[in-house]
Design an enzyme around this catalytic site. Structure first.
Site, PDB file in Angstrom:
ATOM      1  CG  ASN A  20      87.858  93.334 -23.426  1.00  0.00           C
ATOM      2  OD1 ASN A  20      86.747  92.849 -23.189  1.00  0.00           O
ATOM      3  ND2 ASN A  20      88.144  94.609 -23.202  1.00  0.00           N
ATOM      4  CE  LYS A  40      87.318  96.432 -26.320  1.00  0.00           C
ATOM      5  NZ  LYS A  40      87.758  97.675 -26.928  1.00  0.00           N
ATOM      6  CG  HIS A  83      88.544  98.383 -21.048  1.00  0.00           C
ATOM      7  ND1 HIS A  83      88.041  99.347 -21.899  1.00  0.00           N
ATOM      8  CD2 HIS A  83      89.326  97.583 -21.797  1.00  0.00           C
ATOM      9  CE1 HIS A  83      88.519  99.117 -23.115  1.00  0.00           C
ATOM     10  NE2 HIS A  83      89.294  98.053 -23.087  1.00  0.00           N
ATOM     11  CD  GLU A  95      85.901  99.882 -24.744  1.00  0.00           C
ATOM     12  OE1 GLU A  95      85.411  98.812 -24.335  1.00  0.00           O
ATOM     13  OE2 GLU A  95      86.646  99.944 -25.749  1.00  0.00           O
ATOM     14  CD  GLU A 149      93.389  97.824 -23.425  1.00  0.00           C
ATOM     15  OE1 GLU A 149      93.413  96.976 -24.311  1.00  0.00           O
ATOM     16  OE2 GLU A 149      92.344  98.192 -22.865  1.00  0.00           O
ATOM     17  N   GLY A 155      90.466 100.351 -30.916  1.00  0.00           N
ATOM     18  CA  GLY A 155      89.426 100.258 -31.940  1.00  0.00           C
ATOM     19  C   GLY A 155      89.596 101.252 -33.081  1.00  0.00           C
ATOM     20  CB  SER A 157      94.735  98.980 -33.215  1.00  0.00           C
ATOM     21  OG  SER A 157      93.619  99.860 -33.119  1.00  0.00           O
ATOM     22  N   GLY A 193      91.156  93.390 -28.477  1.00  0.00           N
ATOM     23  CA  GLY A 193      89.714  93.604 -28.589  1.00  0.00           C
ATOM     24  C   GLY A 193      89.172  92.997 -29.871  1.00  0.00           C
ATOM     25  N   GLY A 194      88.952  93.840 -30.879  1.00  0.00           N
ATOM     26  CA  GLY A 194      88.311  93.429 -32.132  1.00  0.00           C
ATOM     27  C   GLY A 194      88.836  92.135 -32.728  1.00  0.00           C
TER      28      GLY A 194
END
Ligand code: 13P
Length: 257
Positions: A9, A11, A94, A96, A166, A172, A213, A234-235
């Protein structure tokens, strides 16, 4: 029995040019890894470029959101009909989006139904925040979110979809859940709930990811758990080397199991 699925993802990251660079940096290596379904979820603006680049490979494409109407006066929204030309998967609900854009369980449910109606596979995100976690409300929150997302969705559709657990406090933060903790929610709460709602046969088919993470060093622990069928990353999915390594590790652990 369930093919693990690992999705990146991205983002709100990567211009079209940057997206092309990222895909070119990992495409061949990702394509060569077998036994794991691989999905890239770039922002809407880069979907078209990414789809062209991965055409003919084993890499699939997903969007990060969807609207439930097919067309009309909904300024700024993207419909399932439009997305169907560009991707196979779509992330829905999600945390967010729930936190910053007021997404509700009811909205998530409408989006899930719209995606399925157009042959898109939803990756439905659920998870408790830190406060809820500390108050011991994880099971209650996740149960409400899963039930809300699946309201009125028939069993033959449910078995196709993907759920991503999640925990918000792990996203994150560099502080992932433990593999055992994630397994307890994914197996003990989510898959158990699916079995109650739709029967064991359907519950056994639904793929449930862990997200929060995830990195090359911890993916092995998650994927080794009996009910964890992959990850929503993600990251680390923004770095070609890390994302390839995550998928390579997952494939290795799965092949040894
Ligand atoms: P991180 O991997 O950056 O924690 O993000 C997880 C996530 O939100 C994926 O959807």
């Amino acid at each position: 029995m369930r093919t693990p699925i690992i999705a990146g993802n991205w983002k709100m990251n990567k211009t079209i040019r940057e997206a092309i660079q990222l895909v070119l940096a990992m495409k061949d290596e990702l394509d060569a890894i077998q036994g794991i379904e691989k999905v890239l979820c770039p922002p809407f603006t880069a979907l078209s470029a990414v789809k062209l680049l991965v055409a003919g490979s084993s890499i699939k494409v997903g969007a990060q959101d969807i609207f439930w109407e097919e067309k009309g006066a909904y300024t700024g929204e993207i419909s399932p009909v439009m997305l169907k030309e560009l991707c196979d998967y779509v992330i829905i609900g999600h945390s967010e989006r729930r936190k910053y854009f007021g997404e509700t369980d009811e909205g998530v449910n409408r989006k899930v139904k719209a995606a399925l109606a157009h042959g898109l596979i939803p990756i439905i995100c659920v998870g408790e925040n830190l406060e809820e976690n500390e108050a011991g409300l994880t099971e209650e929150v996740v149960t409400r979110q899963v039930k809300g997302a699946l309201e009125g969705v028939p069993a033959h559709e449910v078995e196709k979809l993907v759920i991503a657990y999640e925990p918000v406090w792990a996203i994150g933060t560099g502080k992932p859940a433990t593999p055992e903790g994630a397994q307890a929610v994914i197996g003990g709460t989510i898959r158990k709930l699916l079995a109650e709602m739709y029967g064991e046969g359907v519950a056994r088919k639904v793929r449930i990811q862990y997200g929060g993470s995830v990195n090359p060093a911890n993916i092995g622990g998650f994927i080794a758990q009996p009910d964890i069928d992959g990850a929503l990353v993600g990251g680390a999915s923004l770095r070609a080397k890390d994302f390839v390594e995550i998928i390579r590790m997952a494939a290795q652990v799965k092949s040894e199991a």
